[in-house]
Design a protein around this motif. Sequence first.
Motif, short mmCIF file in Angstrom:
data_model
loop_
_atom_site.label_atom_id
_atom_site.label_comp_id
_atom_site.label_asym_id
_atom_site.label_seq_id
_atom_site.Cartn_x
_atom_site.Cartn_y
_atom_site.Cartn_z
N LEU A 564 10.25 -1.45 -19.17
CA LEU A 564 10.85 -2.77 -18.97
C LEU A 564 10.13 -3.84 -19.77
O LEU A 564 10.76 -4.71 -20.40
N ARG A 565 8.80 -3.81 -19.73
CA ARG A 565 8.05 -4.81 -20.48
C ARG A 565 8.26 -4.65 -21.98
O ARG A 565 8.39 -5.62 -22.72
N TRP A 566 8.30 -3.40 -22.45
CA TRP A 566 8.52 -3.15 -23.89
C TRP A 566 9.95 -3.52 -24.29
O TRP A 566 10.20 -4.03 -25.39
N ASP A 573 15.42 -3.58 -30.72
CA ASP A 573 14.61 -2.83 -31.69
C ASP A 573 13.76 -1.76 -31.01
O ASP A 573 12.94 -1.11 -31.67
N ILE A 574 13.91 -1.57 -29.70
CA ILE A 574 13.00 -0.74 -28.93
C ILE A 574 13.10 0.74 -29.28
O ILE A 574 14.19 1.26 -29.56
N ILE A 575 11.94 1.40 -29.29
CA ILE A 575 11.84 2.87 -29.31
C ILE A 575 10.98 3.26 -28.12
O ILE A 575 9.83 2.80 -27.99
N PHE A 576 11.52 4.05 -27.20
CA PHE A 576 10.79 4.47 -26.01
C PHE A 576 11.23 5.90 -25.67
O PHE A 576 12.40 6.15 -25.42
N ARG A 577 10.29 6.82 -25.74
CA ARG A 577 10.60 8.22 -25.47
C ARG A 577 9.52 8.81 -24.54
O ARG A 577 8.36 8.40 -24.59
N TYR A 578 9.93 9.78 -23.74
CA TYR A 578 8.97 10.52 -22.90
C TYR A 578 9.51 11.92 -22.74
O TYR A 578 10.73 12.16 -22.86
#
Length: 600
Positions: A564-566, A573-578
């Motif tokens: 959420l913060r990112w 432009d976000i990249i978020f992976r897990y």
Amino acid sequence: MKTRSLQSKLFIAYLGMACLILFSFAIFFYVFASGQLKKSQISAMSTLNSTFQSQVDSAIQNLDTVSVNINYSNMSKSVLDQKFDLNISDEMLSAMSDLFISLSGTELKADQVNLYDFSGYVLQAGLSTMVKKSDDSHNEWIQKAREANGKKVLTAPYSTYVYSKSARYPQWFISLYRSFTNQYGRGVGVIETAKQCKSIFKSIISYEKKNHGNAASVYVFNESGDLIYPYDITADDTNDISKYYKLTDSDQDTLTIQSPVTDQKEYVSRLNSAYTGYTYLTIQPESVILAPAYKMLKILLAVVATFLAAAIIVSYRLSRSVVKPVKHLKHIIQRMELDTLGQEKVTSYPVSVNELEELYQAFQLMSDNLKDSMTQLNEAKEQEMKARSMALQSQINPHFYYNSLSSIMVLAENGDTDTVEKMCRNLSRIMRYITNTAETTVTLREELDYVQKYLYCMKVRYQSSLNYSIDVDESLLDQPVPKLIIQPIVENAIKYGSDCEPPWTITISSTINQNSWQIDVTDTGPGFTEKAKKKINSDIMNAIRNPGMPALKINGLGTVNVFLRWKLFCKDDIIFRYGNTADGHGIVSIGRYFQTDAEE
């Protein structure tokens, strides 16, 4: 620049466009019409010249024919004796007169036939029939005819009373002279065939009478440049007209000149006769040629003025129809406040222009979106404040400090003062970093420096059981990131990556692609279970659907909070992976697309 109202600008634009079209059409029409008139008139003048030449050449040729017939007639030679003495009897005169008339034909190709001998006598047949002593007025032409050796010699127009029935009015004639030979081919006299100028130039005279007001000026010159037609004008007029011959002395069939008489622009058609040597000039002033165009231009200007008046009315109404809804929208904007966003529906206002209707719809959509954005912004501020507070709480983890202090005590008892000093220095810097609430955004360099100090403390605690490495490209170290964005990921990696036999390894690395960059945090633990991944995914989707920070635990911000913060920081432009690596270990990646590529 002077500012104007939208209505005046639209009015000027519409009216200017109408004026441009109308006047462009008027100018084009005038230029086109005048060009066609000039072309047509010049063509007509060339045709007239050809007609005049044909008629005049035909009349001169008739005189020539009569002259040749008399010269080669055996009857004329048989009537006259070998001495060619024109002092003949009345009976011979009558015979010669009848002979000349018969040779002239029923159409009277020549009005007068004169036969001169070298003794000073002349035999006349036609308008005047007699034998008499010739005067000296014909000596010049008789001499020219003798020198021409049988070729024709044309005189200039001359006036005479000799052939007039009344001595009050002279008549104008043109004569053709030719030497007369006897049966032995010896020149014994001169033949003169004469015809009235009004007959020779009949076509020109008829044209001028028929087109009295708009007739072109027609001038005929001989090879010497002497004026042949008109023939009955004064010497001063002759001198003025002769200037045209000098101005047009060229090989051009048509040309434009400045009149030497009126100083007006004139168009000239020139034609030379190979038979007579005459030059025909047909001249028409430009004002006469363009008279129909001027008349049409007046009508056209009246029509343009009418259309212009209509254009003014239409332009005013069009500009007003466009501006009126804009003014209505302006009043709505002036009344709008943050508390009333989205309440007033502007789409109900009647609009006759599609673009304005789209503007109203776009404004309504903007108003609704603005209201949602304001709501989200307020919530985001609250979330940020809440996240900052909870982040500080999560970092001030009693267990972390207790464990760190315990480690320091053990190190102190063992006499490892260097490590104790370094541990205390790191703990001090960690506390200073997390308690500095003035800055919420730091560089990646500062965040990794904090993470390294945190890992050092954890390394002291776990000793050889924990290993870590940080390998981030230098070009990324100045990238801005939210404060405490990587530490929670590292904390979770240690927490869940240590659920296996040691040693445990935490790796922080970077990846740079053509249009993005990312930071990967990898552990050597058992990785994310399917249940954990579903739970995280469900929490993230829940947080997206219901804006607001989820409940936080004291021991960390958690994966959802980092997302959420990112997301708030990077937006689209976000990249978020897990997930898990190919070896089954846990990995969490954060990054972003470069701004220019994201915009595209």
